[in-house]
Write a protein that holds these residues in place. Structure first.
Motif, short mmCIF file in Angstrom:
data_model
loop_
_atom_site.label_atom_id
_atom_site.label_comp_id
_atom_site.label_asym_id
_atom_site.label_seq_id
_atom_site.Cartn_x
_atom_site.Cartn_y
_atom_site.Cartn_z
N GLY A 45 0.87 -1.18 0.12
CA GLY A 45 0.30 0.04 -0.08
C GLY A 45 0.82 1.28 0.05
O GLY A 45 2.02 1.06 -0.02
N GLY A 46 0.14 2.63 -0.03
CA GLY A 46 0.89 3.64 -0.33
C GLY A 46 -0.07 4.73 -0.86
O GLY A 46 -1.01 4.71 -0.91
N LEU A 47 0.77 5.98 -1.19
CA LEU A 47 0.27 6.82 -1.70
C LEU A 47 0.38 7.14 -3.29
O LEU A 47 1.62 6.92 -3.36
CB LEU A 47 0.73 8.24 -0.96
CG LEU A 47 0.12 9.73 -1.43
CD1 LEU A 47 -1.54 10.00 -1.28
CD2 LEU A 47 0.97 10.85 -0.83
N ARG A 100 0.81 -2.11 -6.62
CA ARG A 100 0.47 -3.86 -6.53
C ARG A 100 0.65 -4.16 -4.95
O ARG A 100 1.63 -3.86 -4.46
CB ARG A 100 1.86 -4.47 -7.34
CG ARG A 100 1.51 -5.88 -7.50
CD ARG A 100 2.94 -6.45 -7.78
NE ARG A 100 2.72 -7.79 -8.45
CZ ARG A 100 3.63 -8.79 -8.31
NH1 ARG A 100 4.80 -8.52 -8.05
NH2 ARG A 100 3.29 -10.09 -8.81
N LEU A 101 -0.50 -4.90 -4.70
CA LEU A 101 -0.42 -5.33 -3.25
C LEU A 101 -0.28 -6.78 -3.37
O LEU A 101 -0.39 -7.62 -4.20
CB LEU A 101 -1.83 -5.13 -2.76
CG LEU A 101 -2.61 -3.63 -2.72
CD1 LEU A 101 -3.98 -3.96 -2.00
CD2 LEU A 101 -1.62 -2.75 -1.97
N SER A 102 0.66 -7.25 -2.38
CA SER A 102 0.93 -8.67 -2.03
C SER A 102 0.51 -9.27 -0.55
O SER A 102 0.57 -8.32 0.14
CB SER A 102 2.44 -8.73 -2.20
OG SER A 102 2.89 -8.38 -3.47
N CYS A 103 0.14 -10.25 -0.52
CA CYS A 103 -0.17 -10.99 0.53
C CYS A 103 0.31 -12.51 0.85
O CYS A 103 0.00 -13.20 -0.25
CB CYS A 103 -1.69 -11.00 0.93
SG CYS A 103 -2.37 -11.92 2.32
N VAL A 104 1.14 -12.84 1.72
CA VAL A 104 1.67 -13.94 1.77
C VAL A 104 1.12 -14.76 2.97
O VAL A 104 0.92 -14.17 4.27
CB VAL A 104 3.09 -13.85 2.20
CG1 VAL A 104 3.71 -15.29 2.31
CG2 VAL A 104 3.89 -13.03 1.01
N ALA A 105 0.51 -15.92 2.85
CA ALA A 105 0.23 -16.93 3.90
C ALA A 105 1.19 -17.73 4.47
O ALA A 105 1.88 -18.39 3.78
CB ALA A 105 -1.02 -17.47 3.22
N SER A 106 1.33 -17.70 5.72
CA SER A 106 2.18 -18.87 6.36
C SER A 106 1.40 -19.38 7.54
O SER A 106 0.47 -19.13 8.02
CB SER A 106 3.40 -17.80 6.89
OG SER A 106 2.96 -16.77 7.93
N GLY A 107 2.24 -20.67 7.87
CA GLY A 107 1.84 -21.38 9.01
C GLY A 107 1.38 -22.78 8.32
O GLY A 107 1.89 -23.24 7.35
N PHE A 164 -8.25 -3.53 -11.85
CA PHE A 164 -7.53 -4.33 -11.41
C PHE A 164 -7.40 -5.87 -11.82
O PHE A 164 -8.33 -6.13 -12.37
CB PHE A 164 -8.04 -4.48 -9.86
CG PHE A 164 -8.29 -3.14 -9.06
CD1 PHE A 164 -7.64 -1.91 -9.63
CD2 PHE A 164 -8.98 -3.08 -7.95
CE1 PHE A 164 -7.92 -0.70 -8.94
CE2 PHE A 164 -8.71 -1.82 -7.09
CZ PHE A 164 -8.43 -0.71 -7.60
N THR A 165 -6.37 -6.25 -11.15
CA THR A 165 -6.10 -7.85 -11.84
C THR A 165 -5.49 -8.47 -10.46
O THR A 165 -4.57 -8.20 -10.05
CB THR A 165 -5.16 -8.13 -12.96
OG1 THR A 165 -5.50 -7.20 -14.01
CG2 THR A 165 -4.78 -9.37 -13.35
N MET A 220 -3.34 -2.96 -9.34
CA MET A 220 -4.21 -1.81 -9.45
C MET A 220 -3.54 -0.72 -10.17
O MET A 220 -2.79 -0.28 -10.08
CB MET A 220 -4.42 -1.42 -7.80
CG MET A 220 -4.94 -2.46 -6.85
SD MET A 220 -5.26 -1.54 -5.30
CE MET A 220 -3.99 -1.20 -4.97
N ASN A 221 -4.46 -0.70 -11.30
CA ASN A 221 -4.18 0.37 -12.54
C ASN A 221 -5.01 1.48 -12.54
O ASN A 221 -6.23 1.10 -11.94
CB ASN A 221 -3.73 -0.47 -13.75
CG ASN A 221 -2.78 -1.24 -13.74
OD1 ASN A 221 -1.76 -1.24 -13.02
ND2 ASN A 221 -2.82 -2.36 -14.63
N SER A 222 -4.57 2.50 -13.32
CA SER A 222 -5.78 3.64 -13.45
C SER A 222 -6.64 3.90 -11.98
O SER A 222 -7.74 4.06 -12.09
CB SER A 222 -6.77 3.28 -14.58
OG SER A 222 -6.24 2.79 -15.65
#
Length: 118
Positions: free
Chosen positions: A8-10, A18-25, A66-67, A81-83
Motif C-alpha cells: 500500500g501507499g500514496l 501492486r499489493l501482495s499478501c503471503v500466507a504462512s503457517g 484491477f487484476t 491496481m491500475n488507473s
C-alpha cells in the motif's frame, strides 16, 4: 496461520500500485484468496477473489482496472491496481479460505492503506 499484506501507499490518480499478501503457517491448501477494502465511514466490501483453480471474481467498481493473481508455490496473492481513482482510497485487507487438516476456515490480514490523491 498468518496473512501478511504489503504494497500500500500514496499514489496520484491514474497511477498504479501492486499489493501482495503471503500466507504462512500450517496450511494444507488455500482454497480462495482475495482482497476486500474498507473506506472511511463505509462497510468492508469485496474487491476481488481468486480460487485455487484460477477462477476470478471482481467488484464492478474495479473491473478492467484491477487484476488479481496468485502464486501457489509461494502461498501469495497479488492485486495489480491500475488507473487508480480517489474513490479507491481505503484500507485493503487480504483474505484467504484455508484448509488445515480437515478444518476449513477464513483468515484475514492486518490491512494495508491505499491513498489515491486527486
Amino acid at each position: 496461520v498468518q496473512l501478511q499484506a504489503s504494497g500500500g501507499g500514496l499514489v496520484q490518480a491514474g497511477g498504479s500500485l501492486r499489493l501482495s499478501c503471503v500466507a504462512s503457517g500450517s496450511i494444507f491448501s488455500i482454497n480462495i484468496m482475495g482482497w476486500y477494502r474498507q473506506a472511511p465511514g463505509k462497510q468492508r466490501e469485496l474487491v476481488a477473489l481468486i480460487t485455487n483453480g484460477g477462477r476470478t471474481n471482481y467488484a464492478d467498481a474495479v473491473k478492467g482496472r484491477f487484476t488479481i493473481s496468485r502464486d501457489d508455490a509461494k502461498n501469495t496473492v497479488y492485486l495489480q491496481m491500475n488507473s487508480l481513482k480517489p474513490e479507491d482510497t481505503a484500507v485493503y485487507f487480504c483474505y484467504a479460505d484455508i484448509s488445515r487438516w480437515s478444518v476449513r476456515s477464513d483468515y484475514w490480514g492486518q490491512g494495508t492503506l491505499v491513498t489515491v490523491s486527486s
